[in-house]
Design a protein around this motif. Structure first.
Motif, PDB file in Angstrom:
ATOM      1  N   SER A 147       0.815  -1.331   0.002  1.00 23.41           N
ATOM      2  CA  SER A 147      -0.001  -0.124  -0.086  1.00 23.41           C
ATOM      3  C   SER A 147       0.811   1.199  -0.030  1.00 23.41           C
ATOM      4  N   GLN A 202      -4.846   3.773  -6.289  1.00 20.76           N
ATOM      5  CA  GLN A 202      -5.514   2.582  -5.629  1.00 20.76           C
ATOM      6  C   GLN A 202      -6.252   1.702  -6.821  1.00 20.76           C
ATOM      7  N   GLY A 221       0.812  -3.335   4.214  1.00 24.77           N
ATOM      8  CA  GLY A 221       1.299  -1.917   4.350  1.00 24.77           C
ATOM      9  C   GLY A 221       2.006  -1.679   5.686  1.00 24.77           C
ATOM     10  N   ILE A 229      -5.159   0.399   3.867  1.00 23.93           N
ATOM     11  CA  ILE A 229      -5.624  -0.900   3.127  1.00 23.93           C
ATOM     12  C   ILE A 229      -7.355  -1.169   3.024  1.00 23.93           C
ATOM     13  N   LEU A 232      -8.547   1.142   0.397  1.00 23.81           N
ATOM     14  CA  LEU A 232      -7.931   0.696  -0.885  1.00 23.81           C
ATOM     15  C   LEU A 232      -9.045  -0.389  -1.228  1.00 23.81           C
TER      16      LEU A 232
END
Length: 527
Positions: A147, A202, A221, A229, A232
């Protein structure tokens, strides 16, 4: 006084020997230039053009065949590639010293040349991997995505644990798994959480997370980054489950524990990933990203038209090709808008061109910062010339849709995706959009791969092929040498694409390219 021998030597320097059979190529009857296939020296008579060379013209470069006044348009491919910045005489080298950019009106004529594409009589096939939801893969990897840059080291450590060249025993029982790859990047924090840049990142990560060439994916992440996350996954319609698992370094307890946890997660994914089998599927499941990098004066004559011929065959068999690199179709976009299936599709492309003009203006840049130094050394002078050769990769069928960067490609046929011209960024967007293969032409000798999608490399000239065959899959210099036609090599390339989609390794795969070339487009202001 000079001796007779010295006088003869001086005469030879002053009057180079005539080479009556020096080779040049004329691409269009209306062109003001021809392209040299050999190094042309002063005094060489080009019989086909009725012109004598005046000065030195390197291979792949342009020579004027008629007088051109300052400010007059100069044509190659029957199209404007720039304007004379000084008088140009017949036989002179035409390049950056006497050719410059300039504004001119393009007739977009949206959809004026759209024509039905005849389908092939019998569908071509390849040996693909059919996922449970019907998507078709050309490779079978397990992926590790991050991420944020802060989790890149951890992701790489987990992937390295499963490298066949370092730890061959880790995947010895899983021959149907192509490998474990970590695709890391340098973004994910210190950006506007509601901005376009984060949305594009993203969308790119989401496209990779659900790419058919990944059997399963880990998303790792740090924990405190802007690109959280949970958000995302939510923005991309993804959830944690059997084939997608996510965690952060902070929640897992630091670097050592996170690496160990990631390794165990991959071990749990391997048995199911190994269960795949290849089966016969139609070529309509192929989605090929079209790329050119390290282009030269031959790119638009050999490799790009060969790729275009293969694309025409692919489209006739129901497949999809993604043409991209918007700054590298600049000045030639009117040739695509005329082939758009509807005026609306053509206008979408023009809208993206205008976005780039505004983007460059507000950043103090210019669209003609292309070609690169290597492109110019290879004979390309302006972005107009580069663009006209670049769009040849797209063949001759209709333009059926235009997508923004990393958007999912749903249409079948020739489509366009808006990307920068920088190859790693461009191809990353194409793969995020669903490309399960990349086809890459080069005249200078680019080295490139794009995991999880195999990349096939095409050399524009035989000299490059002989020098760097270790990196190339097909020599399109045969077109220049007279050994094969564009149509013959296009058919050969189409079969090569089917073979590669069926599992045959490309040169870039054999060298291990693909992980470092994951480069999402960074649009955000970094604060």
């Amino acid at each position: 006084m000079f001796s007779p021998t010295e006088e003869q030597a001086l005469a030879q320097v002053a009057e180079p020997p005539v080479r009556p059979h020096a080779r040049v190529i004329r691409l269009h009857a209306d062109d003001d230039v021809v392209i040299s296939l050999d190094q042309l020296v002063s005094g060489t008579r080009i019989a086909s053009e009725g012109v004598t060379v005046a000065g030195l013209v390197p291979p792949g470069h342009k020579m004027a065949t008629r007088a051109i006044e300052p400010g007059a348009a100069v044509r190659r491919y029957g199209q404007i590639i720039g304007f004379a910045s000084q008088p140009i005489r017949p036989g002179q080298h035409v390049h950056t010293h006497n050719l410059a950019m300039g504004d001119f009106t393009r007739d977009y004529a949206h959809a004026a040349e759209s024509r039905p594409t005849p389908l092939a009589a019998g569908p071509a096939t390849f040996q693909g991997i059919v996922r449970a939801d019907g998507r078709v893969a050309t490779r079978n990897y397990i992926g590790i995505l991050t991420s944020v840059n802060c989790s890149a080291t951890v992701a790489r450590a987990i992937a390295d644990h499963f490298r066949r060249d370092i730890h061959p025993e880790m995947l010895a029982d899983f021959p149907n798994v192509d490998g474990v790859v970590a695709l890391t990047h340098g973004a994910g924090c210190a950006v506007d959480p509601e901005g376009e840049g984060l949305a594009v990142l993203q969308r790119t990560l989401g496209g990779y997370a659900c790419h058919p060439n990944f059997a399963s994916v880990l998303v790792i992440g740090l924990g405190c980054e802007t690109n959280q996350i949970p958000r995302l996954l939510a923005t991309q319609g993804l959830t944690d489950g059997e084939h997608l698992r996510s965690f952060t370094i902070q929640d897992t307890g630091g670097t050592t524990r996170t690496i160990a946890h990631g390794i165990e997660q991959i071990k749990a994914m391997l048995p199911q990933a190994n269960e795949v089998r290849r089966e016969t599927v139609p070529a309509s499941h192929l989605v090929i990203g079209l790329q050119c990098g390290g282009s030269d004066g031959y790119s638009g004559i050999s490799a790009n038209p060969v790729l275009g011929a293969a694309v025409d065959l692919l489209v006739r068999h129901g497949g999809t090709a993604i043409l991209s690199e918007t700054p590298e179709i600049y000045g030639a976009e009117h040739l695509l808008t005329r082939r758009a299936v509807t005026p609306e599709v053509g206008q979408k492309l023009v809208d993206r061109i205008q976005w780039w003009e505004q983007y460059c203006e507000r950043n103090g840049a210019a669209m003609d910062n292309n070609p690169s130094a290597g492109n110019k050394a290879g004979g390309l002078t302006t972005v107009l010339e580069k663009s006209l050769g670049g769009i040849a990769k797209g063949g001759s069928t209709n333009l059926v849709e235009v997508y923004e960067y990393a958007q999912p490609v749903r249409a079948h046929g020739l489509v366009f995706m808006d990307t920068p011209g920088y190859d790693p960024v461009s191809a990353t967007g194409q793969v995020a959009g669903g490309a399960n293969m990349i086809c890459f032409t080069t005249g200078r000798g680019s080295a490139y791969g794009c995991a999880p999608s195999p990349s096939v490399k095409l050399a524009t000239n035989t000299a490059l092929w002989l020098r760097q065959a270790d990196d190339m899959d097909l020599n399109c210099g045969e077109v220049l040498d007279g050994g094969a036609s564009i149509e013959e090599l296009g058919a050969k390339l189409f079969q090569m694409l089917l073979d590669t989609a069926s599992g045959k390794r490309s040169r870039s795969e054999l060298h291990g390219y693909g992980q470092n070339e994951f480069v999402p487009w960074q649009l955000s202001v970094i604060t």
